[in-house]
Design a protein around this motif. Structure first.
Motif, mmCIF file in Angstrom:
data_model
loop_
_atom_site.group_PDB
_atom_site.id
_atom_site.type_symbol
_atom_site.label_atom_id
_atom_site.label_comp_id
_atom_site.label_asym_id
_atom_site.label_seq_id
_atom_site.Cartn_x
_atom_site.Cartn_y
_atom_site.Cartn_z
ATOM 1 N N ASP A 243 0.773 -1.259 -0.059
ATOM 2 C CA ASP A 243 0.203 -0.060 0.017
ATOM 3 C C ASP A 243 0.840 1.303 -0.049
ATOM 4 O O ASP A 243 2.231 1.079 -0.229
ATOM 5 N N LYS A 244 0.221 2.465 0.033
ATOM 6 C CA LYS A 244 1.074 3.549 -0.068
ATOM 7 C C LYS A 244 2.007 3.745 1.039
ATOM 8 O O LYS A 244 3.057 4.273 0.815
ATOM 9 N N GLN A 245 1.489 3.394 2.437
ATOM 10 C CA GLN A 245 2.494 3.654 3.411
ATOM 11 C C GLN A 245 3.706 2.708 3.160
ATOM 12 O O GLN A 245 4.712 3.407 3.653
ATOM 13 N N LYS A 246 3.554 1.859 2.830
ATOM 14 C CA LYS A 246 4.674 0.706 2.666
ATOM 15 C C LYS A 246 5.779 1.558 1.446
ATOM 16 O O LYS A 246 6.930 1.468 1.740
ATOM 17 N N VAL A 247 4.978 2.147 0.269
ATOM 18 C CA VAL A 247 6.052 2.559 -0.538
ATOM 19 C C VAL A 247 6.474 3.967 -0.027
ATOM 20 O O VAL A 247 7.736 4.245 -0.288
ATOM 21 N N LEU A 248 5.966 4.596 0.727
ATOM 22 C CA LEU A 248 6.382 5.857 1.372
ATOM 23 C C LEU A 248 7.612 5.562 2.495
ATOM 24 O O LEU A 248 8.604 6.282 2.505
ATOM 25 N N ASN A 249 7.639 4.414 3.202
ATOM 26 C CA ASN A 249 8.552 3.900 3.914
ATOM 27 C C ASN A 249 9.904 3.877 3.151
ATOM 28 O O ASN A 249 11.233 4.022 3.573
ATOM 29 N N ILE A 250 9.756 3.171 1.916
ATOM 30 C CA ILE A 250 10.980 2.979 1.094
ATOM 31 C C ILE A 250 11.374 4.515 0.434
ATOM 32 O O ILE A 250 12.659 4.629 0.471
ATOM 33 N N ALA A 251 10.339 5.086 0.185
ATOM 34 C CA ALA A 251 10.891 6.351 -0.299
ATOM 35 C C ALA A 251 11.746 7.265 0.592
ATOM 36 O O ALA A 251 12.902 7.993 0.057
ATOM 37 N N ASN A 252 11.620 7.072 1.844
ATOM 38 C CA ASN A 252 12.456 7.918 2.909
ATOM 39 C C ASN A 252 13.864 6.857 3.206
ATOM 40 O O ASN A 252 14.456 7.235 4.141
ATOM 41 N N LYS A 253 13.863 5.949 2.517
ATOM 42 C CA LYS A 253 15.221 5.088 2.742
ATOM 43 C C LYS A 253 15.943 5.216 1.431
ATOM 44 O O LYS A 253 17.010 4.688 1.517
ATOM 45 N N VAL A 254 15.584 6.045 0.507
ATOM 46 C CA VAL A 254 16.563 6.248 -0.868
ATOM 47 C C VAL A 254 17.445 7.374 -0.610
ATOM 48 O O VAL A 254 16.785 8.425 -0.099
ATOM 49 N N SER A 255 18.473 7.373 -1.136
ATOM 50 C CA SER A 255 19.699 8.186 -1.115
ATOM 51 C C SER A 255 20.369 8.350 -2.334
ATOM 52 O O SER A 255 20.503 7.307 -3.033
ATOM 53 N N VAL A 256 20.735 9.526 -2.748
ATOM 54 C CA VAL A 256 21.366 9.339 -4.071
ATOM 55 C C VAL A 256 23.112 9.181 -3.720
ATOM 56 O O VAL A 256 23.722 9.658 -2.927
ATOM 57 N N ASP A 257 23.588 8.172 -4.542
ATOM 58 C CA ASP A 257 24.993 7.529 -4.223
ATOM 59 C C ASP A 257 26.089 8.379 -5.377
ATOM 60 O O ASP A 257 26.642 9.204 -5.085
ATOM 61 N N THR A 258 25.724 8.149 -6.715
ATOM 62 C CA THR A 258 26.411 8.363 -7.824
ATOM 63 C C THR A 258 25.782 9.244 -8.694
ATOM 64 O O THR A 258 24.763 8.615 -9.118
ATOM 65 N N ILE A 259 26.038 10.194 -9.307
ATOM 66 C CA ILE A 259 25.828 10.982 -10.380
ATOM 67 C C ILE A 259 26.644 11.009 -11.435
ATOM 68 O O ILE A 259 27.677 11.529 -11.406
ATOM 69 N N TYR A 260 26.437 10.266 -12.660
ATOM 70 C CA TYR A 260 27.496 9.835 -13.673
ATOM 71 C C TYR A 260 26.693 10.739 -14.961
ATOM 72 O O TYR A 260 25.853 10.527 -15.233
ATOM 73 N N PHE A 261 27.601 11.577 -15.538
ATOM 74 C CA PHE A 261 27.169 12.478 -17.008
ATOM 75 C C PHE A 261 28.078 12.075 -18.055
ATOM 76 O O PHE A 261 29.516 12.469 -17.751
ATOM 77 N N LEU A 262 27.595 11.691 -19.179
ATOM 78 C CA LEU A 262 28.642 11.771 -20.269
ATOM 79 C C LEU A 262 28.264 12.653 -21.231
ATOM 80 O O LEU A 262 27.217 12.724 -21.645
ATOM 81 N N LYS A 263 29.142 13.359 -21.488
ATOM 82 C CA LYS A 263 29.019 14.492 -22.283
ATOM 83 C C LYS A 263 29.813 14.794 -23.467
ATOM 84 O O LYS A 263 30.892 13.967 -23.514
ATOM 85 N N GLN A 264 29.999 15.876 -24.162
ATOM 86 C CA GLN A 264 30.693 16.213 -25.155
ATOM 87 C C GLN A 264 32.134 16.588 -24.801
ATOM 88 O O GLN A 264 31.883 17.404 -23.789
#
Length: 422
Positions: free
Chosen positions: A401-422
């Motif tokens: 349900d929504k509450q379970k998804v919300l619990n996951i959302a608050n366990k998420v963090s950004v680790d690596t941002i990779y950008f391939l450009k010119q």
């Protein structure tokens, strides 16, 4: 459909999938071993070299002729990275005996004998692999490794994973490294192959219209008889709690028409059962055409040609993938992070949760629509030492349900941002 598994020897299992949905039998033999830097390139070479010849069929031409005689059977091999394991896969697909034009043939046995000979009784010269085959496949592998930059989206994802898992097995490229090839020859590759066969986890999957003699076919096969019991050297994937303390930003330049932005997310839980909740979270975030990323980054802001995300359950990561104009990096990153924050605030609806659940349930129900998909599903179960039938899988998803998804959302963090450009 009926699924069973049987221990043939320690570290060697037979899996049978009894199904009448197909006119073919599919046999898949899967060798699983730990990913490590020393052996990753040698392991990648082995399927290609084995495919070149067997003890009784010494050349590719002879193998192809045999497959033609088997009413156009197909034989293939491949390589995967699953968790911290390197997985060598071999397949043979042939017409089921019920659909052959004449009685008395046993195509299942013929197929079994041929694929097992290819893997466990290869063509050798002077107690090693044929030099010509090894050298040719080394060159082919070199082209595969060097050609990974051709698919820029895949290359960017691989580089993001490499940065996230630097100095860890999962960070290795599954096809290995060009610098290793010069040290590989027909002798040391055969020695490594012999060790691998005696130490790896072996799973034999047979799918089709089967009778009770499949186990007997395996047990009476001379190549299986030669195999030893083993304490298989592989890694059982376990969900690990991971929380990023800071974002790692990596930017690289290459000749590209559009920028490739990959964001690796960690999820901070170690409960295996929560991975079903994470699947729903991923679907809402970027796993469908109705997702936050697709609608807000691509459709509304027109900042991305593609905007999606995928959940990698064996490593408990989500990878966001966007193809963007290079000048739009800052704008796109800002909106992507906003979507992650919106999920943390609970700014998604029960309807979105239900739609995500229905999409995943539809995908689960389609698992048995293709034999190789079914095998992949049960191999994942085997590798993670979890037994979950398709109906139970659906039941688990239904309860989210929504509450379970919300619990996951608050366990998420950004680790690596990779950008391939010119």
């Amino acid at each position: 459909m009926k699924y069973d598994k049987i221990d043939i020897k320690n570290g060697i299992k037979l899996h049978t999938i009894q199904t009448d949905k197909f006119k073919t039998n599919l046999i898949s033999v899967i060798l699983t071993t730990k990913l490590d830097r020393e052996n990753v390139t040698r392991n990648a070479l082995i399927p290609a070299v084995l495919r070149r010849g067997t003890a009784s069929l010494n050349t590719q031409e002879e193998i192809n002729k045999k497959l033609e005689e088997m009413y156009g059977a197909s034989l293939d091999c491949g390589l995967d990275k699953t968790g911290d394991n390197q997985v060598l896969k071999f397949y043979i697909e042939s017409v089921n005996d019920e659909f052959l034009p004449q009685d008395g043939e046993n195509m299942l046995k013929t197929s079994m004998d041929n694929i097992l000979e290819m893997i466990f009784n290869p063509y050798i010269e002077n107690n090693c692999f044929k030099k010509e085959y090894v050298e040719q496949e080394k060159e082919n592998l070199k082209q595969i490794i060097e050609g990974k930059i051709d698919n820029k989206a895949r290359y960017a994802l691989d580089r993001c994973i490499e940065e996230m898992y630097k100095d860890e097995p999962y960070g290795l490229y599954k096809y290995g490294y060009v610098q290793d090839l010069s040290n590989i020859d027909e002798k040391n590759l055969y020695e490594h192959y012999s060790n691998l066969i005696n130490e790896c986890k072996i799973d034999i999957f047979v799918s089709g219209i089967l009778d009770d003699n499949v186990e007997q076919l395996i047990n009476h096969n001379e190549n299986i008889s030669k195999l030893k019991d083993r304490e298989a050297k592989y890694v059982v994937p376990r969900v690990k709690s991971k929380k990023s303390e800071r974002e790692n930003i990596v930017q690289e330049s290459m000749e590209v028409n559009q920028g490739k932005l990959i964001i690796g997310l960690d999820i901070d839980f170690d409960n295996e059962d929560l991975r079903y909740d994470a699947m729903i979270y991923n679907s809402i975030l970027g796993g469908s055409a109705n997702s936050k990323l697709f609608q807000n980054v691509r459709e509304k802001a027109s900042l991305a040609y593609t905007a999606s995300s995928n959940y990698y359950r064996f490593k408990n990561n989500i990878f966001i993938n966007c193809g963007i104009e290079i000048d739009n990096f800052d704008k796109a990153l800002k909106i992507i992070k906003e979507q992650i924050e919106e999920m943390k605030k609970g700014n998604f609806t029960d309807e979105e949760v239900e739609n995500a659940k229905q999409g995943i349930i539809a995908a689960i129900k389609s698992i048995d629509d293709e034999q190789d998909t079914e095998i992949t599903y049960y191999f994942g179960q085997e590798l993670s030492e979890k037994k979950l039938g398709i109906s139970e899988y659906i039941e688990r998803v239904t309860k989210i349900d929504k509450q379970k998804v919300l619990n996951i959302a608050n366990k998420v963090s950004v680790d690596t941002i990779y950008f391939l450009k010119q």
